[in-house]
Design a protein around this motif. Structure first.
Motif, PDB file in Angstrom:
ATOM      1  N   ALA A  82       0.835  -1.210   0.000  1.00 33.56           N
ATOM      2  CA  ALA A  82       0.000   0.000   0.000  1.00 33.56           C
ATOM      3  C   ALA A  82       0.867   1.256   0.000  1.00 33.56           C
ATOM      4  O   ALA A  82       0.562   2.234  -0.695  1.00 33.56           O
ATOM      5  CB  ALA A  82      -0.936  -0.006   1.200  1.00 33.56           C
ATOM      6  N   GLY A  83       1.939   1.238   0.768  1.00 34.92           N
ATOM      7  CA  GLY A  83       2.854   2.381   0.795  1.00 34.92           C
ATOM      8  C   GLY A  83       3.509   2.625  -0.550  1.00 34.92           C
ATOM      9  O   GLY A  83       3.643   3.767  -0.992  1.00 34.92           O
ATOM     10  N   LEU A  84       3.920   1.546  -1.202  1.00 33.59           N
ATOM     11  CA  LEU A  84       4.532   1.674  -2.528  1.00 33.59           C
ATOM     12  C   LEU A  84       3.531   2.172  -3.560  1.00 33.59           C
ATOM     13  O   LEU A  84       3.829   3.083  -4.337  1.00 33.59           O
ATOM     14  CB  LEU A  84       5.113   0.330  -2.984  1.00 33.59           C
ATOM     15  N   LEU A  85       2.371   1.564  -3.567  1.00 30.94           N
ATOM     16  CA  LEU A  85       1.355   1.925  -4.556  1.00 30.94           C
ATOM     17  C   LEU A  85       0.808   3.330  -4.334  1.00 30.94           C
ATOM     18  O   LEU A  85       0.443   4.014  -5.287  1.00 30.94           O
ATOM     19  CB  LEU A  85       0.217   0.903  -4.549  1.00 30.94           C
ATOM     20  N   GLY A  86       0.772   3.765  -3.079  1.00 29.48           N
ATOM     21  CA  GLY A  86       0.261   5.095  -2.761  1.00 29.48           C
ATOM     22  C   GLY A  86       1.248   6.208  -3.037  1.00 29.48           C
ATOM     23  O   GLY A  86       0.881   7.381  -2.997  1.00 29.48           O
ATOM     24  N   GLY A  87       2.514   5.867  -3.297  1.00 34.24           N
ATOM     25  CA  GLY A  87       3.516   6.869  -3.621  1.00 34.24           C
ATOM     26  C   GLY A  87       4.125   7.567  -2.417  1.00 34.24           C
ATOM     27  O   GLY A  87       5.032   8.376  -2.570  1.00 34.24           O
ATOM     28  N   ARG A  88       3.667   7.258  -1.219  1.00 35.66           N
ATOM     29  CA  ARG A  88       4.224   7.924  -0.036  1.00 35.66           C
ATOM     30  C   ARG A  88       5.514   7.258   0.433  1.00 35.66           C
ATOM     31  O   ARG A  88       6.286   7.857   1.176  1.00 35.66           O
ATOM     32  CB  ARG A  88       3.195   7.996   1.075  1.00 35.66           C
ATOM     33  N   GLU A  89       5.728   6.031   0.032  1.00 28.91           N
ATOM     34  CA  GLU A  89       6.955   5.310   0.368  1.00 28.91           C
ATOM     35  C   GLU A  89       7.562   4.757  -0.911  1.00 28.91           C
ATOM     36  O   GLU A  89       6.860   4.490  -1.879  1.00 28.91           O
ATOM     37  CB  GLU A  89       6.659   4.164   1.329  1.00 28.91           C
ATOM     38  N   GLN A  90       8.889   4.575  -0.859  1.00 29.99           N
ATOM     39  CA  GLN A  90       9.581   3.954  -1.987  1.00 29.99           C
ATOM     40  C   GLN A  90      10.664   3.053  -1.429  1.00 29.99           C
ATOM     41  O   GLN A  90      11.265   3.355  -0.393  1.00 29.99           O
ATOM     42  CB  GLN A  90      10.191   5.004  -2.914  1.00 29.99           C
ATOM     43  N   THR A  91      10.886   1.953  -2.105  1.00 26.64           N
ATOM     44  CA  THR A  91      11.932   1.002  -1.736  1.00 26.64           C
ATOM     45  C   THR A  91      12.739   0.687  -2.983  1.00 26.64           C
ATOM     46  O   THR A  91      12.178   0.529  -4.068  1.00 26.64           O
ATOM     47  CB  THR A  91      11.320  -0.298  -1.153  1.00 26.64           C
ATOM     48  N   TRP A  92      14.051   0.602  -2.820  1.00 24.87           N
ATOM     49  CA  TRP A  92      14.941   0.205  -3.911  1.00 24.87           C
ATOM     50  C   TRP A  92      15.543  -1.141  -3.548  1.00 24.87           C
ATOM     51  O   TRP A  92      15.864  -1.384  -2.390  1.00 24.87           O
ATOM     52  CB  TRP A  92      16.040   1.246  -4.102  1.00 24.87           C
ATOM     53  N   VAL A  93      15.697  -1.974  -4.556  1.00 20.44           N
ATOM     54  CA  VAL A  93      16.198  -3.331  -4.351  1.00 20.44           C
ATOM     55  C   VAL A  93      17.453  -3.525  -5.187  1.00 20.44           C
ATOM     56  O   VAL A  93      17.482  -3.132  -6.365  1.00 20.44           O
ATOM     57  CB  VAL A  93      15.143  -4.386  -4.771  1.00 20.44           C
ATOM     58  N   CYS A  94      18.463  -4.140  -4.592  1.00 21.27           N
ATOM     59  CA  CYS A  94      19.674  -4.506  -5.323  1.00 21.27           C
ATOM     60  C   CYS A  94      19.598  -5.987  -5.663  1.00 21.27           C
ATOM     61  O   CYS A  94      19.250  -6.813  -4.807  1.00 21.27           O
ATOM     62  CB  CYS A  94      20.911  -4.226  -4.482  1.00 21.27           C
ATOM     63  N   PHE A  95      19.915  -6.292  -6.901  1.00 20.93           N
ATOM     64  CA  PHE A  95      19.890  -7.666  -7.405  1.00 20.93           C
ATOM     65  C   PHE A  95      21.281  -8.104  -7.833  1.00 20.93           C
ATOM     66  O   PHE A  95      22.035  -7.331  -8.418  1.00 20.93           O
ATOM     67  CB  PHE A  95      18.991  -7.759  -8.648  1.00 20.93           C
ATOM     68  N   ASP A  96      21.573  -9.353  -7.563  1.00 18.41           N
ATOM     69  CA  ASP A  96      22.704 -10.042  -8.167  1.00 18.41           C
ATOM     70  C   ASP A  96      22.067 -11.038  -9.126  1.00 18.41           C
ATOM     71  O   ASP A  96      21.558 -12.073  -8.705  1.00 18.41           O
ATOM     72  CB  ASP A  96      23.531 -10.762  -7.106  1.00 18.41           C
ATOM     73  N   GLY A  97      22.023 -10.685 -10.387  1.00 21.11           N
ATOM     74  CA  GLY A  97      21.264 -11.481 -11.341  1.00 21.11           C
ATOM     75  C   GLY A  97      19.791 -11.368 -11.010  1.00 21.11           C
ATOM     76  O   GLY A  97      19.230 -10.280 -10.987  1.00 21.11           O
ATOM     77  N   GLU A  98      19.164 -12.491 -10.663  1.00 17.24           N
ATOM     78  CA  GLU A  98      17.739 -12.501 -10.306  1.00 17.24           C
ATOM     79  C   GLU A  98      17.504 -12.499  -8.798  1.00 17.24           C
ATOM     80  O   GLU A  98      16.369 -12.450  -8.346  1.00 17.24           O
ATOM     81  CB  GLU A  98      17.069 -13.750 -10.910  1.00 17.24           C
ATOM     82  N   LYS A  99      18.573 -12.546  -8.018  1.00 22.79           N
ATOM     83  CA  LYS A  99      18.457 -12.667  -6.559  1.00 22.79           C
ATOM     84  C   LYS A  99      18.487 -11.289  -5.890  1.00 22.79           C
ATOM     85  O   LYS A  99      19.406 -10.502  -6.111  1.00 22.79           O
ATOM     86  CB  LYS A  99      19.613 -13.512  -6.033  1.00 22.79           C
TER      87      LYS A  99
END
Length: 189
Positions: A82-99
């Protein structure tokens, strides 16, 4: 590891300092795995990432927080989405390939960097620094000039030194709920 083989580090973040074989490859962003290059990449989180992020948070070297405890605080897959979809929160993810190997989240309603977590086997590669930079830039773009985060107040903990090395300053203020110390970052225009 035997399945990791360095190819050409001249163009990678290590600047060629990690040439050769052995454990030093842990700190190189570009290694060959099973014959393929797997550079680390960062992107904004999607709802499909959330389950893996709970796992990462529970596996960090210091300050690991299990899912059941996060959910007792109201941090659930549904609230995160809900936080991501609402635009009030954002998260960034680091991937090693698909992980998924690390992530950082921020809240645009408060100017808080809420979480920074990296799997222990991926520490020391600049992932935390790069994820934190994404959060800082995003909060800046939302108009914040004073950012804050809460971290362990023990100055011997790695997070204490890490945040200070990134320009954050301890305030001495202790967060009542978890006993964490508030750190601030003042952004220049």
């Amino acid at each position: 590891r035997a399945e990791d083989r360095e190819i050409n580090c001249d163009g990678c973040y290590c600047g060629g300092r990690r040439k050769g074989w052995g454990d030093d490859l842990r700190a190189c962003r570009q290694v060959v795995k099973m014959g393929e290059i797997t550079p680390l990449t960062i992107r904004e989180a999607r709802e499909t990432d959330i389950e893996a992020l709970f796992e990462i948070r529970a596996r960090t070297r210091e300050n690991a927080i299990p899912r059941w405890y996060l959910e007792s605080l109201g941090i659930t897959p549904q609230s995160w989405a809900a936080g991501l979809l609402g635009g009030r929160e954002q998260t960034w993810v680091c991937f090693d390939g698909e992980k998924q190997v690390g992530f950082c989240g921020a809240d645009a309603t408060s100017g808080e960097v809420q979480v920074l977590a990296v799997l222990p086997e991926y520490e020391g590669r600049g992932i935390g620094r790069d994820l934190l930079a994404q959060a800082v830039a995003w909060l800046r773009s939302r108009g914040w000039r004073r950012l804050w985060l809460a971290t362990d107040p023990d100055p011997t903990k790695r997070s204490h030194g890490f945040y200070q090395s990134q320009g954050w300053r301890p305030t001495g203020e202790i967060q009542e709920r978890a006993g964490d110390e508030i750190f601030e970052l003042e952004l220049q225009d």
